[in-house]
Enzyme design. Structure first.
Site, mmCIF file in Angstrom:
data_model
loop_
_atom_site.group_PDB
_atom_site.id
_atom_site.type_symbol
_atom_site.label_atom_id
_atom_site.label_comp_id
_atom_site.label_asym_id
_atom_site.label_seq_id
_atom_site.Cartn_x
_atom_site.Cartn_y
_atom_site.Cartn_z
ATOM 1 N N LEU A 1 -117.143 -15.747 -81.745
ATOM 2 C CA LEU A 1 -117.305 -15.240 -80.391
ATOM 3 C C LEU A 1 -118.283 -16.092 -79.581
ATOM 4 O O LEU A 1 -119.059 -16.868 -80.139
ATOM 5 C CB LEU A 1 -117.768 -13.781 -80.448
ATOM 6 C CG LEU A 1 -116.760 -12.825 -81.124
ATOM 7 C CD1 LEU A 1 -117.393 -11.482 -81.440
ATOM 8 C CD2 LEU A 1 -115.531 -12.639 -80.240
ATOM 9 N N PRO A 2 -118.275 -15.941 -78.238
ATOM 10 C CA PRO A 2 -119.061 -16.846 -77.387
ATOM 11 C C PRO A 2 -120.574 -16.711 -77.475
ATOM 12 O O PRO A 2 -121.291 -17.689 -77.257
ATOM 13 C CB PRO A 2 -118.573 -16.497 -75.969
ATOM 14 C CG PRO A 2 -117.252 -15.840 -76.148
ATOM 15 C CD PRO A 2 -117.347 -15.109 -77.445
ATOM 16 N N THR B 1 -121.886 -19.411 -82.846
ATOM 17 C CA THR B 1 -123.217 -19.996 -82.686
ATOM 18 C C THR B 1 -123.977 -19.111 -81.709
ATOM 19 O O THR B 1 -123.630 -19.050 -80.533
ATOM 20 C CB THR B 1 -123.131 -21.436 -82.153
ATOM 21 O OG1 THR B 1 -122.420 -22.239 -83.099
ATOM 22 C CG2 THR B 1 -124.520 -22.021 -81.952
ATOM 23 N N LYS C 1 -127.741 -24.849 -87.450
ATOM 24 C CA LYS C 1 -126.786 -25.244 -86.410
ATOM 25 C C LYS C 1 -127.492 -25.652 -85.123
ATOM 26 O O LYS C 1 -127.181 -26.692 -84.531
ATOM 27 C CB LYS C 1 -125.811 -24.086 -86.131
ATOM 28 C CG LYS C 1 -124.823 -24.333 -84.997
ATOM 29 C CD LYS C 1 -123.873 -25.485 -85.287
ATOM 30 C CE LYS C 1 -122.984 -25.823 -84.099
ATOM 31 N NZ LYS C 1 -121.965 -24.809 -83.819
ATOM 32 N N LYS D 1 -125.208 -24.851 -73.976
ATOM 33 C CA LYS D 1 -125.489 -23.547 -74.583
ATOM 34 C C LYS D 1 -126.347 -23.705 -75.835
ATOM 35 O O LYS D 1 -127.359 -23.009 -76.009
ATOM 36 C CB LYS D 1 -124.172 -22.855 -74.952
ATOM 37 C CG LYS D 1 -124.331 -21.611 -75.821
ATOM 38 C CD LYS D 1 -123.025 -21.223 -76.482
ATOM 39 C CE LYS D 1 -123.260 -20.242 -77.619
ATOM 40 N NZ LYS D 1 -122.044 -19.926 -78.374
#
Length: 302
Positions: free
Chosen positions: A65-66, A93, A168, A243
């Protein structure tokens, strides 16, 4: 084979879900976007009418998901029928705080959970060559390995809950900073009259060698497979790099860890995205640093 509820079948989630189905798993998908869910159906995946329907009876639940808010909205819904003994793997992430809340909430329900963000992009998802950076207990990691290997080539158990997300965001901060440095060097070399190919030949075998240069060069004609040769289409979008750089800055602020280069990269990518290049691959940052190249690129695409 496992029953898998897969929530989030966008650009990354769709090919990941297909890899699981091809491996023989019973995959049930859901996405809040009707268009994304339609594409999943066209790809031969089993679409569910809701997140609840997708996870009902599932042995394993995977989310892609975003943002952290999306992950928590879905998985912390009291009405979500997660069965006893289910393993929940979040491949999104997301920010460190949301990741911690994810683990805490599922732990209170007695469910095993892993944060397992990926690297490798859409091409890696389609080819099944993703790298998974996994945080969580060793027992949960052992349970997940067969499923993760259906989608990826490299699995690294980074540590306890949250370690996957930490790996990450640190990795992507490094990638963003490196791409900026490579782009600056190529732009300066050009201004100094150096042939780009000659500079690439030298730097790729000298102390300036790095992945951003030799595998993903931002200037066309240097690395044939790089997005720079396709008008910066495909690959890892600049808005996604922004992001991740912002997530790194949030974590750095919370941990009082100075990241001045990461902060500079976040600022540069914010300007780059605001200039209308948010959907272009993050290597397109060279267009911001070299205006003459940006004008040439505009002429070629009109």
């Amino acid at each position: 084979m496992a029953i898998i509820g897969f929530i989030g079948v966008g650009n990354m989630g769709l090919p990941m879900a297909r890899r699981l189905q091809d491996a023989g798993h019973d995959v049930r998908c859901f996405d809040a976007s009707a268009a994304a869910l339609g594409r999943a159906e066209q790809a031969g995946l089993r679409a569910s009418a809701s997140a609840a329907a997708a996870v009902d009876g599932a042995d394993i639940v995977i989310t892609m998901l975003p943002s952290g808010a999306h992950v928590l909205d879905v998985l912390l819904d009291a009405a979500l029928p997660l069965r006893d003994g289910a393993l929940v793997i979040d491949c999104s992430t997301i920010d460190v705080a949301s990741c911690a809340a994810f683990h805490e909430a599922l732990g209170r329900k007695g469910l095993a959970a892993l944060d397992a963000p990926v690297s490798g992009g859409v091409a890696g998802a389609a080819a099944g060559t993703l790298t998974f950076m996994v945080g969580g207990s060793a027992a949960a990691y052992d349970r997940a390995q067969d499923v993760l290997r259906a989608m990826g080539k490299t699995l690294v158990h980074a540590g306890a809950a949250g370690a996957g997300q930490a790996a990450k965001i640190c990795n992507n901060m490094l990638a963003g900073v490196s791409m900026l440095a490579v782009s600056e060097a190529l732009a300066l070399a050009r201004k100094l009259g150096l042939d780009s190919g000659k500079f690439f030949e030298i730097a790729s075998k000298s102390s300036g060698q790095c992945w951003a240069l030799t595998s993903y060069a931002p200037e066309p004609g240097l690395v044939p497979a790089a997005p720079s040769n396709r008008g910066y289409e495909g690959g890892f979008a600049s808005e996604l790099m922004l992001k991740d750089l912002r997530l790194a800055q949030q974590a750095a602020s919370a941990g009082q860890s100075p990241t001045p280069l990461g902060a500079a990269a976040a600022s540069m990518y914010a300007v780059h995205c605001a200039n209308g290049r948010a959907r272009l691959d993050f290597s397109s940052i060279i267009l911001l640093l070299d205006p003459s190249r940006a004008r040439a690129d505009a002429k070629e695409t009109t």
